[in-house]
Design a protein around this motif. Sequence first.
Motif, PDB file in Angstrom:
ATOM      1  N   ASP A  53     -19.725  10.750   8.107  1.00 20.25           N
ATOM      2  CA  ASP A  53     -19.031  12.018   7.880  1.00 20.25           C
ATOM      3  C   ASP A  53     -18.717  12.156   6.395  1.00 20.25           C
ATOM      4  O   ASP A  53     -17.711  11.627   5.908  1.00 20.25           O
ATOM      5  CB  ASP A  53     -17.742  12.058   8.712  1.00 20.25           C
ATOM      6  CG  ASP A  53     -17.080  13.438   8.683  1.00 20.25           C
ATOM      7  OD1 ASP A  53     -17.442  14.248   7.818  1.00 20.25           O
ATOM      8  OD2 ASP A  53     -16.193  13.683   9.525  1.00 20.25           O
ATOM      9  N   LEU A  54     -19.564  12.868   5.656  1.00 19.79           N
ATOM     10  CA  LEU A  54     -19.401  12.981   4.213  1.00 19.79           C
ATOM     11  C   LEU A  54     -18.218  13.873   3.835  1.00 19.79           C
ATOM     12  O   LEU A  54     -17.630  13.716   2.770  1.00 19.79           O
ATOM     13  CB  LEU A  54     -20.685  13.519   3.588  1.00 19.79           C
ATOM     14  CG  LEU A  54     -21.904  12.588   3.693  1.00 19.79           C
ATOM     15  CD1 LEU A  54     -23.111  13.210   3.003  1.00 19.79           C
ATOM     16  CD2 LEU A  54     -21.606  11.219   3.097  1.00 19.79           C
ATOM     17  N   THR A  55     -17.857  14.819   4.718  1.00 18.75           N
ATOM     18  CA  THR A  55     -16.671  15.645   4.455  1.00 18.75           C
ATOM     19  C   THR A  55     -15.416  14.792   4.485  1.00 18.75           C
ATOM     20  O   THR A  55     -14.534  14.912   3.621  1.00 18.75           O
ATOM     21  CB  THR A  55     -16.563  16.777   5.494  1.00 18.75           C
ATOM     22  OG1 THR A  55     -17.741  17.571   5.455  1.00 18.75           O
ATOM     23  CG2 THR A  55     -15.346  17.649   5.202  1.00 18.75           C
ATOM     24  N   PHE A  56     -15.327  13.921   5.480  1.00 18.64           N
ATOM     25  CA  PHE A  56     -14.193  12.988   5.585  1.00 18.64           C
ATOM     26  C   PHE A  56     -14.172  12.051   4.384  1.00 18.64           C
ATOM     27  O   PHE A  56     -13.106  11.721   3.857  1.00 18.64           O
ATOM     28  CB  PHE A  56     -14.309  12.190   6.884  1.00 18.64           C
ATOM     29  CG  PHE A  56     -13.227  11.157   7.064  1.00 18.64           C
ATOM     30  CD1 PHE A  56     -11.944  11.529   7.417  1.00 18.64           C
ATOM     31  CD2 PHE A  56     -13.504   9.810   6.882  1.00 18.64           C
ATOM     32  CE1 PHE A  56     -10.940  10.572   7.582  1.00 18.64           C
ATOM     33  CE2 PHE A  56     -12.515   8.850   7.035  1.00 18.64           C
ATOM     34  CZ  PHE A  56     -11.227   9.235   7.399  1.00 18.64           C
ATOM     35  N   TYR A  57     -15.350  11.657   3.945  1.00 20.07           N
ATOM     36  CA  TYR A  57     -15.460  10.790   2.771  1.00 20.07           C
ATOM     37  C   TYR A  57     -14.855  11.472   1.542  1.00 20.07           C
ATOM     38  O   TYR A  57     -14.088  10.873   0.797  1.00 20.07           O
ATOM     39  CB  TYR A  57     -16.928  10.456   2.512  1.00 20.07           C
ATOM     40  CG  TYR A  57     -17.166   9.621   1.274  1.00 20.07           C
ATOM     41  CD1 TYR A  57     -17.180   8.237   1.336  1.00 20.07           C
ATOM     42  CD2 TYR A  57     -17.366  10.223   0.025  1.00 20.07           C
ATOM     43  CE1 TYR A  57     -17.391   7.471   0.200  1.00 20.07           C
ATOM     44  CE2 TYR A  57     -17.571   9.471  -1.105  1.00 20.07           C
ATOM     45  CZ  TYR A  57     -17.587   8.092  -1.016  1.00 20.07           C
ATOM     46  OH  TYR A  57     -17.782   7.344  -2.148  1.00 20.07           O
ATOM     47  N   THR A  58     -15.207  12.750   1.339  1.00 19.06           N
ATOM     48  CA  THR A  58     -14.728  13.483   0.172  1.00 19.06           C
ATOM     49  C   THR A  58     -13.223  13.718   0.226  1.00 19.06           C
ATOM     50  O   THR A  58     -12.515  13.555  -0.773  1.00 19.06           O
ATOM     51  CB  THR A  58     -15.447  14.838   0.052  1.00 19.06           C
ATOM     52  OG1 THR A  58     -16.862  14.616   0.002  1.00 19.06           O
ATOM     53  CG2 THR A  58     -15.018  15.576  -1.206  1.00 19.06           C
ATOM     54  N   ARG A  59     -12.709  14.087   1.395  1.00 18.44           N
ATOM     55  CA  ARG A  59     -11.302  14.468   1.518  1.00 18.44           C
ATOM     56  C   ARG A  59     -10.358  13.273   1.585  1.00 18.44           C
ATOM     57  O   ARG A  59      -9.245  13.329   1.055  1.00 18.44           O
ATOM     58  CB  ARG A  59     -11.096  15.328   2.771  1.00 18.44           C
ATOM     59  CG  ARG A  59     -11.717  16.712   2.694  1.00 18.44           C
ATOM     60  CD  ARG A  59     -11.537  17.459   4.002  1.00 18.44           C
ATOM     61  NE  ARG A  59     -12.046  18.809   3.917  1.00 18.44           N
ATOM     62  CZ  ARG A  59     -11.323  19.869   3.548  1.00 18.44           C
ATOM     63  NH1 ARG A  59     -10.053  19.703   3.237  1.00 18.44           N
ATOM     64  NH2 ARG A  59     -11.847  21.067   3.509  1.00 18.44           N
ATOM     65  N   VAL A  60     -10.788  12.189   2.230  1.00 19.25           N
ATOM     66  CA  VAL A  60      -9.875  11.072   2.514  1.00 19.25           C
ATOM     67  C   VAL A  60     -10.282   9.781   1.805  1.00 19.25           C
ATOM     68  O   VAL A  60      -9.495   9.173   1.080  1.00 19.25           O
ATOM     69  CB  VAL A  60      -9.778  10.820   4.040  1.00 19.25           C
ATOM     70  CG1 VAL A  60      -8.834   9.650   4.328  1.00 19.25           C
ATOM     71  CG2 VAL A  60      -9.306  12.074   4.758  1.00 19.25           C
ATOM     72  N   ILE A  61     -11.539   9.368   2.011  1.00 22.66           N
ATOM     73  CA  ILE A  61     -11.966   8.054   1.530  1.00 22.66           C
ATOM     74  C   ILE A  61     -12.009   7.996   0.012  1.00 22.66           C
ATOM     75  O   ILE A  61     -11.615   6.983  -0.587  1.00 22.66           O
ATOM     76  CB  ILE A  61     -13.351   7.692   2.114  1.00 22.66           C
ATOM     77  CG1 ILE A  61     -13.282   7.679   3.642  1.00 22.66           C
ATOM     78  CG2 ILE A  61     -13.802   6.327   1.604  1.00 22.66           C
ATOM     79  CD1 ILE A  61     -12.276   6.690   4.213  1.00 22.66           C
ATOM     80  N   TRP A  62     -12.474   9.051  -0.626  1.00 22.30           N
ATOM     81  CA  TRP A  62     -12.585   9.049  -2.089  1.00 22.30           C
ATOM     82  C   TRP A  62     -11.232   8.828  -2.769  1.00 22.30           C
ATOM     83  O   TRP A  62     -11.101   7.947  -3.621  1.00 22.30           O
ATOM     84  CB  TRP A  62     -13.240  10.339  -2.571  1.00 22.30           C
ATOM     85  CG  TRP A  62     -13.773  10.285  -3.974  1.00 22.30           C
ATOM     86  CD1 TRP A  62     -13.501   9.337  -4.928  1.00 22.30           C
ATOM     87  CD2 TRP A  62     -14.668  11.213  -4.593  1.00 22.30           C
ATOM     88  NE1 TRP A  62     -14.165   9.614  -6.094  1.00 22.30           N
ATOM     89  CE2 TRP A  62     -14.880  10.761  -5.915  1.00 22.30           C
ATOM     90  CE3 TRP A  62     -15.297  12.367  -4.160  1.00 22.30           C
ATOM     91  CZ2 TRP A  62     -15.695  11.449  -6.803  1.00 22.30           C
ATOM     92  CZ3 TRP A  62     -16.109  13.041  -5.045  1.00 22.30           C
ATOM     93  CH2 TRP A  62     -16.313  12.593  -6.354  1.00 22.30           C
ATOM     94  N   PRO A  63     -10.175   9.588  -2.414  1.00 23.50           N
ATOM     95  CA  PRO A  63      -8.859   9.309  -3.025  1.00 23.50           C
ATOM     96  C   PRO A  63      -8.354   7.899  -2.736  1.00 23.50           C
ATOM     97  O   PRO A  63      -7.767   7.247  -3.611  1.00 23.50           O
ATOM     98  CB  PRO A  63      -7.942  10.360  -2.384  1.00 23.50           C
ATOM     99  CG  PRO A  63      -8.865  11.477  -1.998  1.00 23.50           C
ATOM    100  CD  PRO A  63     -10.130  10.800  -1.583  1.00 23.50           C
ATOM    101  N   VAL A  64      -8.594   7.397  -1.517  1.00 22.55           N
ATOM    102  CA  VAL A  64      -8.181   6.035  -1.166  1.00 22.55           C
ATOM    103  C   VAL A  64      -8.958   5.019  -2.011  1.00 22.55           C
ATOM    104  O   VAL A  64      -8.403   4.027  -2.492  1.00 22.55           O
ATOM    105  CB  VAL A  64      -8.399   5.763   0.340  1.00 22.55           C
ATOM    106  CG1 VAL A  64      -8.133   4.291   0.671  1.00 22.55           C
ATOM    107  CG2 VAL A  64      -7.477   6.647   1.171  1.00 22.55           C
TER     108      VAL A  64
END
Length: 222
Positions: free
Chosen positions: A33-44
């Motif tokens: 899920d690249l959208t989840f990656y951009t919204r959540v995983i990237w800041p983490v």
Amino acid sequence: MSELILEKLGKRKYELLFFALIQHLFIGVFLTDLTFYTRVIWPVNMLLLGLGSIFIFTGKHSWKHWFRNIHFIIVLLLPIGIPFFKDISWYFAFLNINYVIFFAFLFLELLRFLLKPGYINSDIISASVCGYFLLIEISTFLLQIFEYHDFNSFKGIDISSPASIFTDLVYFCSITFTSIGFGDITPNTHITKLITAFIGIGGQFYTVVLVGILISKFSSKN
């Protein structure tokens, strides 16, 4: 108790940075899920990178320490703003420039450590590996500046989301540094062609110099 924990973490600072870089570059292996990656995983990811680099800079009152702290807040907030500013072209240019500065600053500090001591130990090995991954980080965000400026800068890159662009360029920079070059992603403008050539030369130069540094330190230890 907290001071003891910080002291132990400080002794493992290069291992912590290594882990933070690995998860930032290659966490996409475990995500679809690249959208989840951009919204959540990237800041983490950026939070973990900041924590992983916190012990690299010594001296609480040095300018490097304050610059790192202030700039880290900026790079931590930038990916959080992607969903809100994704249609603003200059936002991604600003984001990528700041990431290049952040990772370049880390790389220079790490290089200073590699050149200083006349011995070899686990910290030297860990720092050497971190330097390699920091070069991939710098190259990825440098190329992203041109990709967001002109989506025809590369052939074969999935431009459907920021996460897919980042993942494809991590892959491209990694195979460029290792001189594999599968050819599925290629630079398409004279600027990106020349920068890619410079990145490949830089990666080979780092490897050669690093081998020389490690051999000299090993010889000094003996």
